[in-house]
Design a protein around this motif. Structure first.
Motif, PDB file in Angstrom:
ATOM      1  N   ALA A 110      -7.026  31.277  -8.980  1.00  0.00           N
ATOM      2  CA  ALA A 110      -7.163  31.651 -10.576  1.00  0.00           C
ATOM      3  C   ALA A 110      -7.436  33.175 -10.639  1.00  0.00           C
ATOM      4  O   ALA A 110      -8.415  33.620  -9.991  1.00  0.00           O
ATOM      5  N   THR A 111      -6.742  33.874 -11.367  1.00  0.00           N
ATOM      6  CA  THR A 111      -6.961  35.203 -11.569  1.00  0.00           C
ATOM      7  C   THR A 111      -6.908  35.660 -13.319  1.00  0.00           C
ATOM      8  O   THR A 111      -6.502  34.649 -14.031  1.00  0.00           O
ATOM      9  N   PRO A 112      -7.418  36.641 -13.967  1.00  0.00           N
ATOM     10  CA  PRO A 112      -7.410  36.674 -15.200  1.00  0.00           C
ATOM     11  C   PRO A 112      -5.877  36.757 -15.710  1.00  0.00           C
ATOM     12  O   PRO A 112      -5.122  37.133 -15.207  1.00  0.00           O
ATOM     13  N   ALA A 113      -5.905  36.141 -16.782  1.00  0.00           N
ATOM     14  CA  ALA A 113      -4.742  35.709 -17.507  1.00  0.00           C
ATOM     15  C   ALA A 113      -3.763  36.954 -17.659  1.00  0.00           C
ATOM     16  O   ALA A 113      -2.518  36.500 -17.543  1.00  0.00           O
ATOM     17  N   GLY A 114      -4.170  38.126 -17.895  1.00  0.00           N
ATOM     18  CA  GLY A 114      -3.555  39.265 -18.228  1.00  0.00           C
ATOM     19  C   GLY A 114      -2.833  40.062 -16.922  1.00  0.00           C
ATOM     20  O   GLY A 114      -2.279  40.908 -16.963  1.00  0.00           O
ATOM     21  N   ALA A 115      -3.465  39.513 -15.768  1.00  0.00           N
ATOM     22  CA  ALA A 115      -3.222  40.302 -14.510  1.00  0.00           C
ATOM     23  C   ALA A 115      -1.765  39.980 -13.877  1.00  0.00           C
ATOM     24  O   ALA A 115      -1.341  38.981 -14.136  1.00  0.00           O
ATOM     25  N   ARG A 116      -1.203  40.724 -13.248  1.00  0.00           N
ATOM     26  CA  ARG A 116      -0.233  40.375 -12.335  1.00  0.00           C
ATOM     27  C   ARG A 116      -0.685  40.246 -10.876  1.00  0.00           C
ATOM     28  O   ARG A 116      -0.334  41.095 -10.186  1.00  0.00           O
ATOM     29  N   SER A 117      -0.882  39.187 -10.955  1.00  0.00           N
ATOM     30  CA  SER A 117      -1.380  38.531  -9.375  1.00  0.00           C
ATOM     31  C   SER A 117      -0.160  38.344  -8.569  1.00  0.00           C
ATOM     32  O   SER A 117      -0.575  38.357  -7.121  1.00  0.00           O
ATOM     33  N   ARG A 118       1.052  38.377  -8.948  1.00  0.00           N
ATOM     34  CA  ARG A 118       2.097  38.294  -7.671  1.00  0.00           C
ATOM     35  C   ARG A 118       3.276  39.246  -8.118  1.00  0.00           C
ATOM     36  O   ARG A 118       4.094  39.180  -8.935  1.00  0.00           O
ATOM     37  N   ASN A 222     -21.801  10.906  26.612  1.00  0.00           N
ATOM     38  CA  ASN A 222     -22.972  10.805  26.794  1.00  0.00           C
ATOM     39  C   ASN A 222     -23.889  12.164  26.457  1.00  0.00           C
ATOM     40  O   ASN A 222     -25.147  12.248  26.378  1.00  0.00           O
ATOM     41  N   SER A 223     -23.071  12.960  25.613  1.00  0.00           N
ATOM     42  CA  SER A 223     -23.706  14.364  25.232  1.00  0.00           C
ATOM     43  C   SER A 223     -24.183  14.414  23.980  1.00  0.00           C
ATOM     44  O   SER A 223     -23.150  13.518  23.008  1.00  0.00           O
ATOM     45  N   THR A 224     -25.141  14.884  23.401  1.00  0.00           N
ATOM     46  CA  THR A 224     -25.415  15.162  22.028  1.00  0.00           C
ATOM     47  C   THR A 224     -24.848  16.243  21.314  1.00  0.00           C
ATOM     48  O   THR A 224     -25.031  16.723  20.382  1.00  0.00           O
ATOM     49  N   ASP A 225     -24.227  17.232  22.300  1.00  0.00           N
ATOM     50  CA  ASP A 225     -23.484  18.489  21.960  1.00  0.00           C
ATOM     51  C   ASP A 225     -22.206  18.198  21.418  1.00  0.00           C
ATOM     52  O   ASP A 225     -21.206  17.788  22.047  1.00  0.00           O
ATOM     53  N   PHE A 226     -21.762  18.527  20.081  1.00  0.00           N
ATOM     54  CA  PHE A 226     -20.609  18.247  19.623  1.00  0.00           C
ATOM     55  C   PHE A 226     -19.636  19.199  20.256  1.00  0.00           C
ATOM     56  O   PHE A 226     -18.197  19.328  20.026  1.00  0.00           O
ATOM     57  N   GLY A 227     -20.193  20.651  20.246  1.00  0.00           N
ATOM     58  CA  GLY A 227     -19.659  21.964  20.819  1.00  0.00           C
ATOM     59  C   GLY A 227     -18.306  21.887  21.848  1.00  0.00           C
ATOM     60  O   GLY A 227     -18.234  21.132  22.650  1.00  0.00           O
ATOM     61  N   PRO A 228     -17.457  22.859  21.257  1.00  0.00           N
ATOM     62  CA  PRO A 228     -17.225  23.520  20.304  1.00  0.00           C
ATOM     63  C   PRO A 228     -16.864  22.714  18.858  1.00  0.00           C
ATOM     64  O   PRO A 228     -15.978  21.838  19.133  1.00  0.00           O
ATOM     65  N   LEU A 229     -17.212  22.972  17.840  1.00  0.00           N
ATOM     66  CA  LEU A 229     -16.792  22.259  16.608  1.00  0.00           C
ATOM     67  C   LEU A 229     -15.310  22.242  16.345  1.00  0.00           C
ATOM     68  O   LEU A 229     -14.920  23.391  16.526  1.00  0.00           O
ATOM     69  N   ALA A 230     -14.642  21.451  16.069  1.00  0.00           N
ATOM     70  CA  ALA A 230     -13.340  21.204  15.425  1.00  0.00           C
ATOM     71  C   ALA A 230     -13.297  21.896  14.339  1.00  0.00           C
ATOM     72  O   ALA A 230     -14.232  22.039  13.387  1.00  0.00           O
ATOM     73  N   THR A 231     -12.504  22.789  14.395  1.00  0.00           N
ATOM     74  CA  THR A 231     -12.321  23.834  13.051  1.00  0.00           C
ATOM     75  C   THR A 231     -10.793  23.713  12.555  1.00  0.00           C
ATOM     76  O   THR A 231      -9.802  23.860  13.373  1.00  0.00           O
ATOM     77  N   LEU A 232     -10.725  23.726  11.268  1.00  0.00           N
ATOM     78  CA  LEU A 232      -9.374  23.688  10.393  1.00  0.00           C
ATOM     79  C   LEU A 232      -9.020  25.084  10.203  1.00  0.00           C
ATOM     80  O   LEU A 232     -10.063  25.550   9.373  1.00  0.00           O
ATOM     81  N   HIS A 233      -7.941  25.727   9.966  1.00  0.00           N
ATOM     82  CA  HIS A 233      -7.631  27.258   9.544  1.00  0.00           C
ATOM     83  C   HIS A 233      -6.364  26.799   8.569  1.00  0.00           C
ATOM     84  O   HIS A 233      -5.118  26.336   9.111  1.00  0.00           O
ATOM     85  N   ALA A 234      -6.549  27.080   7.466  1.00  0.00           N
ATOM     86  CA  ALA A 234      -5.428  26.753   6.426  1.00  0.00           C
ATOM     87  C   ALA A 234      -5.019  28.048   5.446  1.00  0.00           C
ATOM     88  O   ALA A 234      -6.312  28.941   5.403  1.00  0.00           O
ATOM     89  N   LEU A 235      -4.006  28.439   4.956  1.00  0.00           N
ATOM     90  CA  LEU A 235      -3.596  29.373   4.043  1.00  0.00           C
ATOM     91  C   LEU A 235      -3.836  28.878   2.723  1.00  0.00           C
ATOM     92  O   LEU A 235      -3.427  27.630   2.043  1.00  0.00           O
ATOM     93  N   ALA A 236      -4.908  29.404   2.019  1.00  0.00           N
ATOM     94  CA  ALA A 236      -5.312  28.767   0.564  1.00  0.00           C
ATOM     95  C   ALA A 236      -4.752  29.602  -0.665  1.00  0.00           C
ATOM     96  O   ALA A 236      -4.221  29.138  -1.526  1.00  0.00           O
ATOM     97  N   GLY A 237      -3.965  30.859  -0.215  1.00  0.00           N
ATOM     98  CA  GLY A 237      -3.303  31.741  -1.399  1.00  0.00           C
ATOM     99  C   GLY A 237      -2.981  32.929  -0.805  1.00  0.00           C
ATOM    100  O   GLY A 237      -3.363  33.610   0.153  1.00  0.00           O
ATOM    101  N   ILE A 238      -2.057  33.623  -1.855  1.00  0.00           N
ATOM    102  CA  ILE A 238      -1.499  34.936  -1.630  1.00  0.00           C
ATOM    103  C   ILE A 238      -1.588  35.600  -3.139  1.00  0.00           C
ATOM    104  O   ILE A 238      -0.998  34.989  -3.859  1.00  0.00           O
ATOM    105  N   ALA A 239      -2.445  36.482  -3.285  1.00  0.00           N
ATOM    106  CA  ALA A 239      -2.283  37.160  -4.924  1.00  0.00           C
ATOM    107  C   ALA A 239      -2.862  38.525  -4.764  1.00  0.00           C
ATOM    108  O   ALA A 239      -3.794  38.785  -3.916  1.00  0.00           O
ATOM    109  N   ASP A 240      -2.512  39.327  -5.738  1.00  0.00           N
ATOM    110  CA  ASP A 240      -3.134  40.777  -5.687  1.00  0.00           C
ATOM    111  C   ASP A 240      -4.519  40.486  -6.661  1.00  0.00           C
ATOM    112  O   ASP A 240      -4.227  40.091  -7.820  1.00  0.00           O
ATOM    113  N   LEU A 241      -5.565  40.420  -6.128  1.00  0.00           N
ATOM    114  CA  LEU A 241      -6.825  40.157  -6.757  1.00  0.00           C
ATOM    115  C   LEU A 241      -7.406  41.354  -7.552  1.00  0.00           C
ATOM    116  O   LEU A 241      -8.263  40.996  -8.436  1.00  0.00           O
TER     117      LEU A 241
END
Length: 282
Positions: A110-118, A222-241
């Motif tokens: 979400a960007t200001p209504a009057g902006a040209r974000s693309r 048998n370990s209490t250590d979760f490491g390394p934590l599983a991590t998700l990487h995703a693209l959330a958007g592309i915009a001129d902010l």
């Protein structure tokens, strides 16, 4: 006289167009995370600098109009309330309630209504392309998976910096246990989440890694250590902010009880450079 007037008229038209493209006053940048009732406040552009956290929240006074746009091109209009803290355990992270609340199945910016974000097209491509599947496979093999199960989840093409050459962002992930935006605490062998950016340098295609997680072995039960934590990487958007003509890449990183949103600028020479970041987690 006439030959001087025409360039002046063209300059005036360009000045007016730029004024329309860059609304006066603070410009909030928000990200809607699927399933969330509020949009996360990434930051506020104040003409010459970015504000974050509480400084940004104080500049969001409510009643601002927004243009809400998903990667796939869905667009909605909304009006925002004042920024509110998410509270414990994330008092320095803020959200903005939009009305009406857009119901996109994916991330939206979400960007200001009057902006040209693309200022240039952002195109979602088929996930079945052999070139992009091969790029993901090569990266996973390089990271130790001998026979990866390639699952490309998103491919997006855009000229990020306006130099006339498109970049392509490729997202892929696989988690045997769990689905959605938040991975399990630890991955199973063969689990992964990879986000790549492909760009052209001279006549060669180069690949930059925006985020990567690969599980090569199972966690010791048998370990209490979760490491390394599983991590998700995703693209959330592309915009001129901030209205400078360059489109920021907004990424989402998550573990089983928290997330981070990052807005970064891309240039072929320097790569991706983070400009804004927010998030929440235990």
């Amino acid at each position: 006289m006439r030959r001087h007037v025409l360039p002046l008229l063209a300059l005036l038209a360009l000045t007016l167009a730029l004024a329309r493209a860059a609304p006066a006053g603070p410009q909030p940048a928000l990200v809607l995370i699927p399933g969330s009732s509020q949009a996360a406040l990434l930051g506020v552009w104040e003409g010459r600098r970015w504000l974050e956290d509480g400084d940004a929240a104080r500049r969001v006074r409510g009643s601002e109009g927004y243009r809400v746009q998903a990667l796939g091109g869905q667009v909605a209009s909304a009006r925002g309330a004042r920024a509110e803290s998410f509270g414990a355990p994330c008092p320095d992270a803020f959200g903005v309630t939009l009305s009406p609340g857009p119901r996109f199945p994916t991330f939206a910016v979400a960007t200001p209504a009057g902006a040209r974000s693309r200022p240039r097209p952002v195109t979602v491509l088929p996930v079945t392309g052999a070139v992009y599947r091969a790029a993901i496979r090569d990266e996973l093999v390089k990271r130790g998976l001998r026979e990866p199960a390639v699952n490309v989840t998103r491919v997006v093409r855009a000229d990020l910096d306006g130099n006339g050459t498109d970049e392509v962002i490729v997202e892929a992930r696989r988690f045997a246990e769990g689905s959605g935006l938040y991975p399990p605490p630890s991955g199973q062998p063969g689990d992964y989440s990879v986000l790549l950016l492909r760009h052209v340098v001279g006549n060669r295609v180069r690949t930059s890694v925006l985020g990567a997680y690969v599980a090569l072995r199972a966690r010791d039960p048998n370990s209490t250590d979760f490491g390394p934590l599983a991590t998700l990487h995703a693209l959330a958007g592309i915009a001129d902010l901030n209205g400078d003509g360059r489109m920021e890449v907004i990424t989402f990183g998550a573990y089983y009880e928290g997330y981070a949103l990052t807005a970064s600028e891309w240039t072929p020479g320097a790569g991706l450079r983070a400009r804004l970041e927010t998030g929440c987690g235990a």
